[in-house]
Design a protein around this motif. Structure first.
Motif, PDB file in Angstrom:
ATOM      1  N   GLN A 178       3.700  -3.008   7.782  1.00 26.56           N
ATOM      2  CA  GLN A 178       3.381  -2.614   6.425  1.00 26.56           C
ATOM      3  C   GLN A 178       4.361  -1.550   5.980  1.00 26.56           C
ATOM      4  OE1 GLN A 178      -0.691  -1.395   5.707  1.00 26.56           O
ATOM      5  NE2 GLN A 178      -0.487  -1.890   3.541  1.00 26.56           N
TER       6      GLN A 178
ATOM      7  N   LYS B  81       3.637  -1.489   0.062  1.00 26.16           N
ATOM      8  CA  LYS B  81       3.603  -2.951   0.136  1.00 26.16           C
ATOM      9  C   LYS B  81       2.415  -3.406   0.966  1.00 26.16           C
ATOM     10  CE  LYS B  81       8.545  -3.750  -0.502  1.00 26.16           C
ATOM     11  NZ  LYS B  81       9.753  -4.457   0.019  1.00 26.16           N
ATOM     12  N   GLU B  82       2.103  -4.683   0.835  1.00 27.22           N
ATOM     13  CA  GLU B  82       1.033  -5.251   1.632  1.00 27.22           C
ATOM     14  C   GLU B  82       1.517  -5.539   3.048  1.00 27.22           C
ATOM     15  OE1 GLU B  82      -1.546  -7.488  -1.883  1.00 27.22           O
ATOM     16  OE2 GLU B  82      -0.697  -8.651  -0.234  1.00 27.22           O
ATOM     17  N   ARG B  83       0.561  -5.589   3.948  1.00 28.31           N
ATOM     18  CA  ARG B  83       0.883  -5.950   5.320  1.00 28.31           C
ATOM     19  C   ARG B  83       1.408  -7.377   5.381  1.00 28.31           C
ATOM     20  NH1 ARG B  83      -4.293  -6.148   8.610  1.00 28.31           N
ATOM     21  NH2 ARG B  83      -4.389  -8.156   7.566  1.00 28.31           N
ATOM     22  N   GLU B  84       2.377  -7.599   6.243  1.00 27.09           N
ATOM     23  CA  GLU B  84       2.918  -8.948   6.419  1.00 27.09           C
ATOM     24  C   GLU B  84       3.035  -9.280   7.896  1.00 27.09           C
ATOM     25  OE1 GLU B  84       6.936  -9.537   5.133  1.00 27.09           O
ATOM     26  OE2 GLU B  84       7.625  -7.615   5.918  1.00 27.09           O
TER      27      GLU B  84
END
Length: 125
Positions: A39, A43-46
């Motif tokens: 993360q 931003k969003e976790r990927e």
């Protein structure tokens, strides 16, 4: 229930390498598929990479394919993420997670999976 602790993060220059480790306790990792997620700030976790517990098959996100390698050492109850040719966009907190179902973990990780607290990777000059 398995507990996970990540290590190996730090500050590295672009083009450098780091190896992250996810050490498990409380249960054997052979019962779980394991994934690495990250993360970045704001931003969003990927998902980054996952490895199956049944046949060791790996999965990589397109952004890291060819640069990162996931591996597991079941004797040490540890999963590693070797990260080469690091880029500034690789910066973030990296988490490992253990769960049932390889594809499901990779694509739809869930809060009920077992998660570590994360290790910070910063790629910068």
């Amino acid at each position: 229930q398995v507990q996970l602790v990540e290590s190996g993060g730090g500050l590295v220059q672009p083009g450098g390498s780091l190896r992250l480790a996810c050490v498990a306790s409380g249960s054997t990792l052979t019962n779980y598929s394991v994934g690495w997620f990250r993360q970045a700030p704001g931003k969003e976790r990927e998902g980054v990479s996952c490895i199956s517990n049944s046949d060791g098959d790996p999965y990589y996100a397109g952004s890291v394919l060819g640069r990162f390698t996931i591996s597991r050492d079941d004797a040490k109850n540890t999963v590693y993420l070797q990260m080469n040719s690091l880029k500034p966009e690789d910066t973030g907190v990296y988490y490992c997670a253990a769960g049932r179902g390889f594809i499901r973990l990779c694509l739809l990780p869930h809060p009920t999976d077992q998660w570590g607290k994360g290790t910070l990777v910063t790629v910068s000059l």
